[in-house]
Motif scaffolding. Structure first.
Motif, PDB file in Angstrom:
ATOM      1  N   ILE A   1       0.840  -1.204   0.000  1.00  0.00           N
ATOM      2  CA  ILE A   1       0.000   0.000   0.000  1.00  0.00           C
ATOM      3  C   ILE A   1       0.875   1.253   0.000  1.00  0.00           C
ATOM      4  CG2 ILE A   1      -1.610   1.361   1.391  1.00  0.00           C
ATOM      5  CD1 ILE A   1      -2.917  -1.292   2.221  1.00  0.00           C
ATOM      6  N   LEU A   2       1.967   1.233   0.767  1.00  0.00           N
ATOM      7  CA  LEU A   2       2.881   2.369   0.782  1.00  0.00           C
ATOM      8  C   LEU A   2       3.530   2.561  -0.586  1.00  0.00           C
ATOM      9  CD1 LEU A   2       4.638   1.965   4.255  1.00  0.00           C
ATOM     10  CD2 LEU A   2       2.935   3.676   3.595  1.00  0.00           C
ATOM     11  N   THR A   3       3.869   1.449  -1.240  1.00  0.00           N
ATOM     12  CA  THR A   3       4.439   1.529  -2.587  1.00  0.00           C
ATOM     13  C   THR A   3       3.430   2.130  -3.558  1.00  0.00           C
ATOM     14  OG1 THR A   3       5.869  -0.394  -2.205  1.00  0.00           O
ATOM     15  CG2 THR A   3       5.422   0.199  -4.494  1.00  0.00           C
ATOM     16  N   MET A   4       2.154   1.698  -3.447  1.00  0.00           N
ATOM     17  CA  MET A   4       1.108   2.245  -4.313  1.00  0.00           C
ATOM     18  C   MET A   4       0.915   3.741  -4.074  1.00  0.00           C
ATOM     19  SD  MET A   4      -1.771  -0.764  -4.018  1.00  0.00           S
ATOM     20  CE  MET A   4      -1.314  -2.498  -4.184  1.00  0.00           C
ATOM     21  N   ILE A   5       0.991   4.146  -2.814  1.00  0.00           N
ATOM     22  CA  ILE A   5       0.863   5.574  -2.491  1.00  0.00           C
ATOM     23  C   ILE A   5       1.967   6.358  -3.182  1.00  0.00           C
ATOM     24  CG2 ILE A   5       1.098   7.275  -0.626  1.00  0.00           C
ATOM     25  CD1 ILE A   5      -0.337   5.284   1.203  1.00  0.00           C
ATOM     26  N   ARG A   6       3.180   5.794  -3.165  1.00  0.00           N
ATOM     27  CA  ARG A   6       4.303   6.471  -3.807  1.00  0.00           C
ATOM     28  C   ARG A   6       4.082   6.599  -5.313  1.00  0.00           C
ATOM     29  NH1 ARG A   6       7.641   3.633  -1.732  1.00  0.00           N
ATOM     30  NH2 ARG A   6       8.974   2.578  -3.231  1.00  0.00           N
TER      31      ARG A   6
ATOM     32  N   ASP B   1       5.488 -10.625  -5.189  1.00  0.00           N
ATOM     33  CA  ASP B   1       6.010 -10.388  -6.536  1.00  0.00           C
ATOM     34  C   ASP B   1       5.679  -8.968  -6.992  1.00  0.00           C
ATOM     35  OD1 ASP B   1       7.059 -12.934  -6.703  1.00  0.00           O
ATOM     36  OD2 ASP B   1       5.290 -13.778  -7.687  1.00  0.00           O
ATOM     37  N   PHE B   2       4.487  -8.498  -6.625  1.00  0.00           N
ATOM     38  CA  PHE B   2       4.100  -7.122  -6.982  1.00  0.00           C
ATOM     39  C   PHE B   2       5.070  -6.132  -6.363  1.00  0.00           C
ATOM     40  CE2 PHE B   2       2.072  -3.188  -5.618  1.00  0.00           C
ATOM     41  CZ  PHE B   2       1.630  -2.680  -6.837  1.00  0.00           C
ATOM     42  N   GLY B   3       5.386  -6.328  -5.091  1.00  0.00           N
ATOM     43  CA  GLY B   3       6.287  -5.414  -4.404  1.00  0.00           C
ATOM     44  C   GLY B   3       7.680  -5.402  -5.010  1.00  0.00           C
ATOM     45  N   LYS B   4       8.169  -6.580  -5.415  1.00  0.00           N
ATOM     46  CA  LYS B   4       9.503  -6.666  -6.007  1.00  0.00           C
ATOM     47  C   LYS B   4       9.589  -5.856  -7.290  1.00  0.00           C
ATOM     48  CE  LYS B   4      10.459 -11.343  -4.252  1.00  0.00           C
ATOM     49  NZ  LYS B   4      10.676 -12.757  -4.648  1.00  0.00           N
ATOM     50  N   ILE B   5       8.487  -5.806  -8.032  1.00  0.00           N
ATOM     51  CA  ILE B   5       8.474  -5.080  -9.306  1.00  0.00           C
ATOM     52  C   ILE B   5       8.115  -3.613  -9.097  1.00  0.00           C
ATOM     53  CG2 ILE B   5       7.337  -4.891 -11.550  1.00  0.00           C
ATOM     54  CD1 ILE B   5       6.901  -7.929 -11.443  1.00  0.00           C
ATOM     55  N   ALA B   6       7.064  -3.374  -8.293  1.00  0.00           N
ATOM     56  CA  ALA B   6       6.543  -2.010  -8.151  1.00  0.00           C
ATOM     57  C   ALA B   6       7.453  -1.106  -7.331  1.00  0.00           C
ATOM     58  CB  ALA B   6       5.154  -2.054  -7.517  1.00  0.00           C
ATOM     59  N   ASP B   7       8.140  -1.649  -6.332  1.00  0.00           N
ATOM     60  CA  ASP B   7       8.959  -0.810  -5.457  1.00  0.00           C
ATOM     61  C   ASP B   7      10.069  -0.090  -6.218  1.00  0.00           C
ATOM     62  OD1 ASP B   7       9.730   0.090  -2.699  1.00  0.00           O
ATOM     63  OD2 ASP B   7      11.546  -0.995  -3.229  1.00  0.00           O
TER      64      ASP B   7
END
Length: 218
Positions: free
Chosen positions: A38-43, A94-100
């Protein structure tokens, strides 16, 4: 009620204490909608808002620049916490690894490009920083079959210096603070180049070691 015995769930049925790290079973069950993601999405969402605020009123209004700095600061803070939370509480997905990394480069890249477009920052500085980031990312993929190049202390210092310098350039500073931000950015550029060269050295060593192990196993 899930109908699954507590023993089959990997425990006694008790909930983990607040702040306790989750077990290995939770790693595979980490939800996409966890706090780290969620923090990554906010960014990611902050990127277009930051660009709008920075370029509002021609990009030179101190009030709008202050709001842009606030958005940039929030993005940098979420960058610090999302990775820490993901590792500490086994929320890696996996989403976090790509999105971050995409979110990191999107906010920093948009800030650098906008500042250069406004004439506040030389284009060569933006080119050096973005070229280094893109090059190191591609290099990591090049050697990933042989191992992962960990983030170094120098790399963390580089990130801190870049964030501080860009944040100071986003603000409409004058006088001594404007002079100070020049030197902070100079430090960021030096660290960017030096850590980039160190990552290249590590990649070459890692690849040579991997090729040697492959030949020995053949």
């Amino acid at each position: 009620m899930t109908g699954v015995p507590a023993s089959a769930a990997g425990g006694t049925g008790r909930r983990p204490a607040p702040g306790a790290k989750l077990g290995a079973a939770a790693v595979n069950q980490a939800s996409l909608w966890n706090i780290a993601n969620i923090l990554t999405m906010i960014r990611l969402v902050l990127v277009p808002g930051f660009v709008f605020l920075l370029l509002a009123e021609g990009g030179y209004d101190p009030a709008w620049r202050a709001w842009a700095w606030a958005a940039f600061a929030v993005a940098m803070i979420t960058d610090i916490f999302d990775g820490h939370l993901a590792r500490t509480y086994n929320l890696v997905t996996d989403f976090g690894k790509i999105a971050d990394p995409i979110a990191d480069k999107a906010i920093m890249g948009s800030a650098l490009i906008c500042l250069s477009w406004l004439g506040d920052l030389p284009w060569w500085v933006t080119g050096v920083i973005l070229g280094r980031e893109l090059g190191i990312t591609l290099m990591r993929f090049w050697v990933i079959r042989y191992g992962v190049i960990p983030a170094s202390r120098g790399g963390k210092m580089k990130t801190l210096a870049q964030g501080t310098a860009v944040g100071m350039y986003v603000l409409a500073l004058t006088g001594a603070l404007a002079t100070m931000r020049f030197w902070v950015m100079a430090l960021a550029v030096v660290l960017t180049v030096l850590t980039g060269l160190d990552y290249i050295r590590q990649a070459v060593v890692l690849r040579r070691k991997g090729l040697a192990e492959e030949r020995a196993a053949a």
